[in-house]
Motif scaffolding. Structure first.
Motif, PDB file in Angstrom:
ATOM      1  N   TRP A 237       0.825  -1.221   0.000  1.00 16.48           N
ATOM      2  CA  TRP A 237       0.000   0.000   0.000  1.00 16.48           C
ATOM      3  C   TRP A 237       0.855   1.266   0.000  1.00 16.48           C
ATOM      4  O   TRP A 237       0.833   2.064   0.932  1.00 16.48           O
ATOM      5  CB  TRP A 237      -0.988   0.013   1.172  1.00 16.48           C
TER       6      TRP A 237
ATOM      7  N   ARG B 207      -6.270   3.805  -2.784  1.00 21.16           N
ATOM      8  CA  ARG B 207      -6.332   2.635  -3.663  1.00 21.16           C
ATOM      9  C   ARG B 207      -6.253   3.006  -5.148  1.00 21.16           C
ATOM     10  O   ARG B 207      -5.649   2.262  -5.938  1.00 21.16           O
ATOM     11  CB  ARG B 207      -7.601   1.841  -3.388  1.00 21.16           C
ATOM     12  N   ASP B 208      -6.829   4.127  -5.544  1.00 15.49           N
ATOM     13  CA  ASP B 208      -6.782   4.509  -6.959  1.00 15.49           C
ATOM     14  C   ASP B 208      -5.352   4.798  -7.397  1.00 15.49           C
ATOM     15  O   ASP B 208      -4.934   4.437  -8.504  1.00 15.49           O
ATOM     16  CB  ASP B 208      -7.640   5.749  -7.208  1.00 15.49           C
TER      17      ASP B 208
ATOM     18  N   GLU C  21      -4.530  -8.144  -4.040  1.00 16.60           N
ATOM     19  CA  GLU C  21      -5.589  -7.264  -3.561  1.00 16.60           C
ATOM     20  C   GLU C  21      -6.260  -7.861  -2.333  1.00 16.60           C
ATOM     21  O   GLU C  21      -6.490  -9.066  -2.255  1.00 16.60           O
ATOM     22  CB  GLU C  21      -6.621  -7.032  -4.664  1.00 16.60           C
TER      23      GLU C  21
ATOM     24  N   LYS D 274      -2.395  -4.139  -2.484  1.00 15.04           N
ATOM     25  CA  LYS D 274      -3.389  -3.059  -2.549  1.00 15.04           C
ATOM     26  C   LYS D 274      -4.538  -3.403  -1.622  1.00 15.04           C
ATOM     27  O   LYS D 274      -5.154  -4.466  -1.744  1.00 15.04           O
ATOM     28  CB  LYS D 274      -3.873  -2.893  -3.982  1.00 15.04           C
TER      29      LYS D 274
ATOM     30  N   HIS E 249      -5.832   0.912   4.600  1.00 13.05           N
ATOM     31  CA  HIS E 249      -4.413   1.240   4.582  1.00 13.05           C
ATOM     32  C   HIS E 249      -3.727   0.749   5.863  1.00 13.05           C
ATOM     33  O   HIS E 249      -4.180   1.013   6.966  1.00 13.05           O
ATOM     34  CB  HIS E 249      -4.253   2.755   4.460  1.00 13.05           C
TER      35      HIS E 249
ATOM     36  N   SER F 101     -10.720   8.320  -4.926  1.00  8.89           N
ATOM     37  CA  SER F 101     -10.696   7.805  -3.556  1.00  8.89           C
ATOM     38  C   SER F 101     -10.070   8.816  -2.590  1.00  8.89           C
ATOM     39  O   SER F 101     -10.444   8.871  -1.408  1.00  8.89           O
ATOM     40  CB  SER F 101      -9.940   6.471  -3.503  1.00  8.89           C
TER      41      SER F 101
ATOM     42  N   ASN G  53      -8.219  -2.639  -0.721  1.00  8.61           N
ATOM     43  CA  ASN G  53      -9.283  -2.046  -1.518  1.00  8.61           C
ATOM     44  C   ASN G  53     -10.214  -1.125  -0.740  1.00  8.61           C
ATOM     45  O   ASN G  53     -11.112  -0.524  -1.347  1.00  8.61           O
ATOM     46  CB  ASN G  53     -10.080  -3.140  -2.224  1.00  8.61           C
TER      47      ASN G  53
ATOM     48  N   ASP H 287      -8.582   1.154   1.143  1.00  9.37           N
ATOM     49  CA  ASP H 287      -7.598   2.212   1.335  1.00  9.37           C
ATOM     50  C   ASP H 287      -8.022   3.438   0.535  1.00  9.37           C
ATOM     51  O   ASP H 287      -8.374   3.324  -0.640  1.00  9.37           O
ATOM     52  CB  ASP H 287      -6.233   1.702   0.865  1.00  9.37           C
TER      53      ASP H 287
END
Length: 343
Positions: free
Chosen positions: A213, A290-291, A311, A283, A317, A224, A285, A287
């Motif tokens: 992350w 995330r983008d 993912e 990642k 996060h 996001s 999702n 968070d």
């Protein structure tokens, strides 16, 4: 307990006042002085660490001039890391927006214990200079110093630290980190690939990069991130604290499009021709970043970089830090094990 130290000077004759207050941990004052709380016990994120894990650890100075240390972890299971069964090495950099935290925090300690014992591997969990006393690129310089220290250990042979001499496979070194530490791992990979950072020791090889992350930024908001600004409720509020930490960490006058924050910013090194080792990106999702993480993976893949994406649907996060023994962290350990031992 607190400490006070100078940062970049701020001119003016008005009475000294607080310019930035980051979670009550770091305060930047109007005269450039920084006050830092060294007692983190009030933070609700800190967790108890089990004492029965089959791992030994010790603190080691890797940069005597700056008094910088790392914590080395080694599994104690019989036969693990002995002789021909030497272990991969993970140079790990903690998160905290470049402004807070330490490998000594129970959460980071717990995560390193798990990594060492369950991958298994040798984990070098390193501290680095924090902002705003030491703005970027100070953290990157310290991360490079960790690799320089490791190079010296390889060159020392039998005279190296005995844990490394006995158990480390220097041909399988992974640069790793979460959040700001993931940012550090990215920049190490870029400097290694571009030739700006030379290991200078043929027996030392960075075999991969683990980016959890990552903490990146940019002047243009992602969807996001805009959501985070509208709805912020956690102790580490991604809408408020992340922007604030960039202000404290970046060079004075820099925007979030500075190369330290934005790997695809207008002043960043073009990455198309930069070789990367195999990269694992985690990642979360939920968070708010995330983008930006998804864009990072998409753009690296479009350049032909060897990137694997893991993912975690219901996680936010830093979940491995906040819940190092949770179910999602169990899954992350499995993903990391496959990546590190994939060859």
């Amino acid at each position: 307990m607190s400490s006070s130290s100078p940062a970049s000077a701020v001119s003016g004759s008005a009475p000294r006042h607080v310019v930035e207050d980051c979670m009550g941990i770091v305060q930047l004052l109007s005269d450039g002085t920084v006050t830092r709380c060294l007692d983190y016990s009030h933070l609700s994120i800190l967790r108890h660490v089990p004492s029965d894990l089959p791992v030994e650890w010790k603190d080691v100075v890797y940069d005597a001039n700056r008094g910088l240390r790392l914590r080395m972890y080694r599994p104690t299971a019989q036969g693990v890391g002995d002789g021909a069964n030497k272990l991969p090495v993970l140079a790990y950099f903690h998160g905290g927006g470049f402004c807070i935290a330490s490998y000594e925090w129970p959460n980071f300690h717990a995560g390193a214990l798990r990594l060492a014992g369950e991958l298994p591997g040798i984990v070098l969990s390193a501290d680095y200079r924090l902002a705003p006393e030491h703005r970027l690129p100070a953290a990157y310089e310290d991360a490079e110093a960790v690799l320089s220290w490791l190079r010296e250990q390889v060159a020392a042979g039998a005279a190296a630290d005995p844990w490394l001499a006995e158990s480390a496979d220097f041909g399988r070194v992974f640069v790793c980190g979460d959040s700001a530490g993931g940012n550090i791992a990215h920049h190490l990979a870029v400097r290694l690939g571009s030739g700006a950072l030379l290991l200078g020791e043929p027996r030392l090889r960075v075999a991969g990069c683990v980016i959890l992350w990552p903490y990146f930024g940019g002047e243009e908001r992602t969807a996001s991130e805009s959501e985070a600004l509208a709805v912020g409720s956690s102790e580490f509020d991604p809408g408020k604290n992340f922007d604030q930490m960039w202000r404290l960490a970046l060079p004075l006058g820099a925007t979030r499009d500075h190369p330290a924050a934005n790997p695809f910013g207008p002043e960043s090194v073009p990455l198309d021709g930069v070789p990367f080792p195999p990269v694992l990106v985690a990642k979360a999702n939920q968070d708010r970043m995330r983008d930006r993480v998804a864009e990072y993976v998409t753009r690296l893949r479009a350049m032909g970089k060897p990137v694997e994406l893991a993912e975690f649907e219901e996680q936010g996060h830093g979940f491995f830090v906040f819940e190092p023994f949770g179910k999602a962290s169990d899954e992350l350990i499995q993903v990391l094990r496959r990546f590190v031992y994939a060859g």
